[in-house]
Design a protein around this motif. Sequence first.
Motif, mmCIF file in Angstrom:
data_model
loop_
_atom_site.group_PDB
_atom_site.id
_atom_site.type_symbol
_atom_site.label_atom_id
_atom_site.label_comp_id
_atom_site.label_asym_id
_atom_site.label_seq_id
_atom_site.Cartn_x
_atom_site.Cartn_y
_atom_site.Cartn_z
ATOM 1 N N GLN A 508 0.835 -1.198 0.000
ATOM 2 C CA GLN A 508 0.000 0.000 0.000
ATOM 3 C C GLN A 508 0.873 1.252 0.000
ATOM 4 O O GLN A 508 1.807 1.365 0.790
ATOM 5 N N ASN A 509 0.600 2.193 -0.900
ATOM 6 C CA ASN A 509 1.267 3.486 -0.896
ATOM 7 C C ASN A 509 0.358 4.529 -0.268
ATOM 8 O O ASN A 509 -0.866 4.370 -0.231
ATOM 9 N N PHE A 510 0.977 5.608 0.199
ATOM 10 C CA PHE A 510 0.228 6.630 0.935
ATOM 11 C C PHE A 510 0.594 8.020 0.427
ATOM 12 O O PHE A 510 1.688 8.247 -0.118
ATOM 13 N N LEU A 511 -0.325 8.932 0.657
ATOM 14 C CA LEU A 511 -0.087 10.357 0.431
ATOM 15 C C LEU A 511 0.130 11.005 1.787
ATOM 16 O O LEU A 511 -0.704 10.869 2.688
ATOM 17 N N TYR A 512 1.246 11.692 1.961
ATOM 18 C CA TYR A 512 1.606 12.270 3.254
ATOM 19 C C TYR A 512 1.306 13.769 3.240
ATOM 20 O O TYR A 512 1.874 14.522 2.430
ATOM 21 N N VAL A 513 0.399 14.189 4.098
ATOM 22 C CA VAL A 513 -0.061 15.581 4.150
ATOM 23 C C VAL A 513 -0.113 16.026 5.606
ATOM 24 O O VAL A 513 -0.133 15.197 6.525
ATOM 25 N N PRO A 514 -0.135 17.343 5.864
ATOM 26 C CA PRO A 514 -0.278 17.829 7.250
ATOM 27 C C PRO A 514 -1.551 17.298 7.901
ATOM 28 O O PRO A 514 -2.593 17.147 7.251
ATOM 29 N N GLU A 515 -1.446 17.029 9.178
ATOM 30 C CA GLU A 515 -2.589 16.460 9.904
ATOM 31 C C GLU A 515 -3.787 17.396 9.908
ATOM 32 O O GLU A 515 -4.928 16.935 9.960
ATOM 33 N N GLN A 516 -3.554 18.703 9.866
ATOM 34 C CA GLN A 516 -4.654 19.673 9.853
ATOM 35 C C GLN A 516 -4.865 20.261 8.460
ATOM 36 O O GLN A 516 -5.212 21.424 8.298
ATOM 37 N N HIS A 517 -4.675 19.449 7.434
ATOM 38 C CA HIS A 517 -4.872 19.932 6.073
ATOM 39 C C HIS A 517 -6.321 20.389 5.896
ATOM 40 O O HIS A 517 -7.256 19.683 6.268
ATOM 41 N N PRO A 518 -6.536 21.605 5.333
ATOM 42 C CA PRO A 518 -7.910 22.137 5.267
ATOM 43 C C PRO A 518 -8.859 21.300 4.426
ATOM 44 O O PRO A 518 -10.064 21.273 4.694
ATOM 45 N N SER A 519 -8.367 20.595 3.402
ATOM 46 C CA SER A 519 -9.241 19.813 2.535
ATOM 47 C C SER A 519 -9.178 18.324 2.810
ATOM 48 O O SER A 519 -10.200 17.625 2.759
ATOM 49 N N LEU A 520 -7.977 17.824 3.112
ATOM 50 C CA LEU A 520 -7.783 16.380 3.264
ATOM 51 C C LEU A 520 -7.681 15.946 4.717
ATOM 52 O O LEU A 520 -7.465 14.767 4.995
ATOM 53 N N GLY A 521 -7.831 16.912 5.647
ATOM 54 C CA GLY A 521 -7.630 16.586 7.062
ATOM 55 C C GLY A 521 -8.512 15.462 7.566
ATOM 56 O O GLY A 521 -8.100 14.639 8.396
ATOM 57 N N LYS A 522 -9.753 15.364 7.050
ATOM 58 C CA LYS A 522 -10.674 14.324 7.523
ATOM 59 C C LYS A 522 -10.242 12.935 7.082
ATOM 60 O O LYS A 522 -10.662 11.936 7.678
ATOM 61 N N LEU A 523 -9.444 12.848 6.027
ATOM 62 C CA LEU A 523 -9.005 11.550 5.517
ATOM 63 C C LEU A 523 -7.672 11.094 6.095
ATOM 64 O O LEU A 523 -7.265 9.957 5.886
ATOM 65 N N VAL A 524 -7.005 11.991 6.821
ATOM 66 C CA VAL A 524 -5.663 11.678 7.309
ATOM 67 C C VAL A 524 -5.722 10.682 8.449
ATOM 68 O O VAL A 524 -6.539 10.797 9.367
ATOM 69 N N GLU A 525 -4.846 9.687 8.382
ATOM 70 C CA GLU A 525 -4.711 8.722 9.474
ATOM 71 C C GLU A 525 -3.281 8.789 10.007
ATOM 72 O O GLU A 525 -2.359 9.222 9.320
ATOM 73 N N SER A 526 -3.121 8.349 11.248
ATOM 74 C CA SER A 526 -1.808 8.419 11.879
ATOM 75 C C SER A 526 -0.872 7.376 11.294
ATOM 76 O O SER A 526 -1.298 6.358 10.740
ATOM 77 N N LEU A 527 0.425 7.631 11.431
ATOM 78 C CA LEU A 527 1.428 6.653 11.040
ATOM 79 C C LEU A 527 1.433 5.516 12.057
ATOM 80 O O LEU A 527 0.832 5.633 13.132
ATOM 81 N N PRO A 528 2.072 4.413 11.744
ATOM 82 C CA PRO A 528 2.134 3.301 12.710
ATOM 83 C C PRO A 528 2.690 3.769 14.055
ATOM 84 O O PRO A 528 3.488 4.702 14.135
#
Length: 761
Positions: A508-528
Motif C-alpha cells: 500500500q502506498n500513501f499520500l503524506y499531508v499535514p494532519e490539519q490539512h484544510p481539505s484532506l484533514g478528515k481523511l488523514v490517518e496516523s502513522l504506525p
Amino acid sequence: MPNSPPYKEEIIIDYEDISHQRQTQEFFKHLPEYTKQYFVSLFPIATWLHRYNLMWLVRDLIAGATVGIVIVPQSMGYAKIAELPAQYGLYTAFVGLCVYCLFATSKDISIGPTAVMSLLVGQTVTRVTSADPTITGPEIAVALSLFTGIIAMFIGLVRLGILVDFIPAPAIAGFMSGSAITITIGQMPKLFGIKGMNTQDSSYLIFGNFFKNLPNTKVDVAFGLVSLVWLYAVRYACQVLGRRYPKYSMHFFFFSIMRNGLLVIFGTLFAFLINIGKSTSPISILKTVPAGFTAMAIPTIRPSVISGIASSLPSGVIILILEHVAIAKSFGRINDYTINPDQEIIAIGFTNIWASFFGAYPSTGSFSRTAIKARSGVKTPIAGIFSALIVLLALYALTPAFYFIPDAVLAAVVIHAVADLVSGPSYVKRLAAVSLWELLIFVATVLVTFFSTVEYGIYASVAMSIVILLFRIARPRFWGLGRIPLSSVHSVVYEEDKKQQFTTTEHQNFLYVPEQHPSLGKLVESLPDGILMCRVDESFTYPNSSFISDKIITYCKARTRSGGKVLSKGDRQWNDDSTPATLAARYNLPRLHALILDFASVNRLDSSGLQAIVDAQNTLNRYSGHHVEFHFVNILHPAIRRCLIVAQFGTQPRPGNSRKEVLPVVPASRDGPQRDNEHQHADMENQVDQEDDVKEGQTDYVETVQGGISIPKDRYPFFHWSSDDAVRSALESQEIRQSLEESGEALPDEAISNSNVPASH
C-alpha cells in the motif's frame, strides 16, 4: 534469465565529494574566460550593434521622437518638483537618453528625470539650503547625481544587484504610491495659482494649508483645470476610438501621446496672448530658460555639501536602483526578453556620474515614458538618442518660446503623469488576499511617506520588509504529517540466493499531508505506532535552529510516552507539572521508535541547524529510553546530504555512549573525559564498510512501474527518496527491536543500525 518476469535495475544514489582544492583549481583554470566574459558583458551594445538594420532604424526613430515630445514638458515640470530651474530637467533628460544605450540590456527603458527622484531631490534641496543658505540647489543636485552614480556603479560592478531582491514589490508600490500622492498634493497650489505655500512640507500640512488658502485662487486655475480635463479626455477618447476602430488604433495612440506637447503649445500661446501689453503677467509663467548647457562643468564638491546630502544618499540609491530595475524587469517580461539587473545598475550608475558634468540631477527609468516607448514599437536602446536630439533641439532652439509656459499647465502635466503610479483599490484588494503582511508594508509605506517625507517612507518600507523576511526565516511553518491510503502497487521481488525465484507482492502506498490539512484533514490517518513524520517549510539555519529543535521535541513528546524509569515526586524536575491522570493517559501512548524528517523544503543546512537536529535526537533518546532513529526524505542537495553524513546520520547511531556537538562553539575541556581521536577517525572511515556489510544478503526489490524507473535507493539506509520507503524501513527495524525485546535479548544500537535496511532493498 529465461521465462523470468521483467524488472528494472535498482538505482543506488551516492555523490562524489569535490574538494575545495579541486574547486579552486577549476576556478583559476577558467579565470581568463570568466574575465573576458565579464568585460564583454559591460558593453552589451557590442553583441547586437552589428545586426542593426534600416527597419530597426525607422522603428527606433518613431519611438524616440514620440518619447522626446513627452519628455520635454515632463522634464521641466519635474525640475520644479526638484526645486530647480526648468532647464535642469532638460539637462537630466538629455544625458540619460544619450548614455544609456551603451550599457543597456533593456530596449524599452527611458532614462531621465522621474517624479519620485525629483521629489527626493526637492526635499533634500529644501532641507540643506534651509540649514546652510550658502549652498545652492544646483550644487546639491550635482552632488547627489555624482555620489548616487558612484555607489550604484560600484554595486553593479561587484555584482551586488541581488540586494534588490530583498525589497518586495509591495514596498516599491508603497513608496511609489505615497510619492505620487505627495507630488499631486504638492502641485495643487500651482494648479490653482496659490502662492506663498511651502510645497516641500509633509503632504498632510500642504493639504490642510491648500484648503486654508483656497480663497487666494488666481486665474491660473482656469489653465490648470482645463489642462487636466484635456489630458484625461484625449487619453480616454483615443482609447475608446482605438478599440472601436482597430485599423486606426496606432493613429489614435500617437495622437494621444501628442496631447502633452499640444497642451504646452496652446497653453503657451494663450498665455502669450493675455500678456500682450502687460508689464506683469496675470498668471504664473515659467519665464527665462537659458539656451544650451550653461551648467556644464567639472563638479566641485564642498565638504559642507557632502555632509548635507549624506543622509539622502541611501534613499537616493535605493530609488535609482529599485525604480529602474523594477520597470526593466516588468517590460522585459511583457516583451519576452531578459534583462541583467547588475548591468542595468551599472548603466544608471555611469549615467548619473556623467550627468553630474552637465549640471544634471539624478535620473533613472521612467514608468510612463517607458510604456510609451514600448507601445511605439521600439526595437533597440538607440531610440534614446533620437529622444535626446529632441531635447537638444528644445534646449537650443525653443527656449525663447518656453518663457510664457504657464506653471499651472506644467503642474497639470505632472499630476497627470504621476497619477498612474498610484496603486488602485483592485491592487490593494488582491494584495490583501495574497498576504496581509505585505499589505501592512504597503499601507505603512504610503502613510509614512504622506505624513513625513519620501526618504523616511523608503527607509520604513525597507526596514519592515527585512524584519518580516527575518521573522519568516526564524519562525518557519512546522507540520506534523499523517497519511492517506492510495491505490495498491504490484511489485516483484527477485531472490538471487534462491535459484532466481520471483514472488509477486502487493503493498500500500500513501499520500503524506499535514494532519490539519484544510481539505484532506478528515481523511488523514496516523502513522504506525512509534513512528512520526514532520516537515519544516524553511532551511535549517542559525536563525531558526533552536525554534525547529524545540518544535520537533514538543511534537514528539506530545504523541509518545517516556521510556525511562518512573520518577517519584522528589526526583521530578521543578518544571514537570504532570499529574497522576496525565501520567496514566500518557502511559497508553507508544514509545517513539523513529522520526522521519521531510527535507523537500530544505535547501540549506548550516552547522547550527545540524547541531539542532543532533540536540533534538539526543533529547528524544533520553526521553524514550533508547536510540530514536532519524530518517530523512527528499534530500535535494548534495551539500545537505554531506552535512548529515558528517554528523553520522547516514549510519546511526553514532559510535560511543554519548552524542557530542558536531561543531562545538566552545572546545571541550582538556581536563574532562576525552575520546580517542584515532578511534573517532576510524569510526568515520568505517562508515562506508558498514554500509557494504548492510547490503550483503539483501534481495532485489523492484516496482513494476511502466515507462519509468524504480524509486532510487540511497547508499545510506537512513536517507530515502520516498516517504513510503522511509516508513517501511522504520517498521522493519521496529519489528526487529520488538522481537528481541520479547525474547529478552538486549539489542545494541549498532545492531539496530545494521538491521535498518529499507524493505525495498
